[in-house]
Design a protein around this motif. Structure first.
Motif, short mmCIF file in Angstrom:
data_model
loop_
_atom_site.label_atom_id
_atom_site.label_comp_id
_atom_site.label_asym_id
_atom_site.label_seq_id
_atom_site.Cartn_x
_atom_site.Cartn_y
_atom_site.Cartn_z
N ALA A 1 0.84 -1.19 0.00
CA ALA A 1 0.00 0.00 0.00
C ALA A 1 0.88 1.25 0.00
O ALA A 1 1.87 1.32 0.73
CB ALA A 1 -0.91 0.02 1.22
N ARG A 2 0.51 2.21 -0.83
CA ARG A 2 1.23 3.49 -0.83
C ARG A 2 0.90 4.22 0.46
O ARG A 2 -0.25 4.32 0.87
CB ARG A 2 0.81 4.32 -2.04
N LEU A 3 1.93 4.77 1.09
CA LEU A 3 1.70 5.50 2.34
C LEU A 3 1.13 6.88 2.07
O LEU A 3 0.12 7.27 2.65
CB LEU A 3 3.01 5.61 3.13
N PHE A 4 1.80 7.63 1.18
CA PHE A 4 1.39 9.00 0.89
C PHE A 4 1.77 9.34 -0.54
O PHE A 4 2.66 8.72 -1.11
CB PHE A 4 2.05 10.00 1.85
N ALA A 5 1.10 10.33 -1.09
CA ALA A 5 1.46 10.87 -2.40
C ALA A 5 1.88 12.32 -2.21
O ALA A 5 1.04 13.21 -2.08
CB ALA A 5 0.29 10.76 -3.38
N ILE A 6 3.17 12.56 -2.16
CA ILE A 6 3.74 13.89 -1.96
C ILE A 6 4.40 14.32 -3.26
O ILE A 6 5.03 13.51 -3.95
CB ILE A 6 4.76 13.88 -0.82
N ALA A 7 4.29 15.59 -3.62
CA ALA A 7 4.92 16.09 -4.83
C ALA A 7 6.42 15.82 -4.78
O ALA A 7 7.07 15.97 -3.75
CB ALA A 7 4.66 17.59 -4.98
#
Length: 222
Positions: A142-148
């Motif tokens: 699972a992806r933890l976060f989507a940060i630029a």
């Protein structure tokens, strides 16, 4: 001089094809059960370490793993729930894009691996993903976060199955920023920046945990 300390160079395992790179290992000291290749009765056994590394054998980098049992002094790969075969390795998962920079940590009951993925839907560059391991195998990453920007070089430390800390580097243009997130009772907290002056060249963070004069995490990086 420590006469009890020795260094060994061994070939842990290999996946079906490709090149292995960027490996990490963590001792687990957990008990479970397994069936051998001949489907003998379940035998109580102890898994003492899990190694993870990135493997390029099918056109993309994927994360492979192998499990070590000290009482047999051998490495095993997991074929199914509670079924382990001697030698070889398996992939944690086959994800779109490239999987890089794996790290792993474990408690007495579970382990967790983190790495950087470039191809999941919704990614904002490379993002950090995680997967938990127990005797049933690996959970769906699972992806933890989507940060630029690109999230790379994750490092992880697991105190127990419900308390985990992950630190990574975010590269956005010329900026380099350290972030961390805590996993507590099944949930990841929102990522937090670690303030650091002159962070344009940050790389290779590594987490530890010490219990001298109080319990606390220790982070080192270049």
């Amino acid at each position: 001089k420590n006469n009890n300390f020795k260094i060994y160079f061994i070939n842990i395992a290999h996946y079906e094809s490709g090149v292995g790179f960027c490996g990490h290992i963590h001792n687990s000291r957990r008990r479970s059960f397994y069936k051998d290749r001949n489907n003998n009765n379940n035998v109580s056994d102890q898994y003492d370490a899990i190694a993870v590394w990135q493997n390029n054998g099918e056109g993309n980098w994927d994360i492979a793993y192998s499990i070590y049992k000290q009482n047999k002094n051998k490495w095993f790969h997991q074929a199914d729930k509670d079924i382990y075969y001697e030698g070889g390795a398996n992939l944690i998962a086959k994800l779109p894009g490239d999987d890089n920079d794996p790290d792993i940590s474990s408690s007495r009951s579970e382990a967790m691996a983190v790495w950087s993925n470039t191809g999941l839907k919704g990614n904002k560059g490379a993002d950090i993903v995680a997967s938990k391991w127990d005797s049933n195998g690996w959970s769906k990453p699972a992806r933890l976060f989507a940060i630029a920007g690109d999230d790379v070089d994750p490092t992880i430390y697991m105190q127990d199955a419900n308390h985990v800390l992950v630190v990574w580097v975010n590269r956005n243009g010329n900026e380099r920023t350290l972030y961390y997130s805590e996993y507590t009772n099944g949930f990841w907290a929102d990522p937090v920046k670690i303030p650091f002056s002159g962070a344009d060249r940050i790389a290779s963070p590594e987490l530890g945990y010490i219990t001298v004069e109080g319990s606390r995490y220790l982070l080192v990086f270049t």
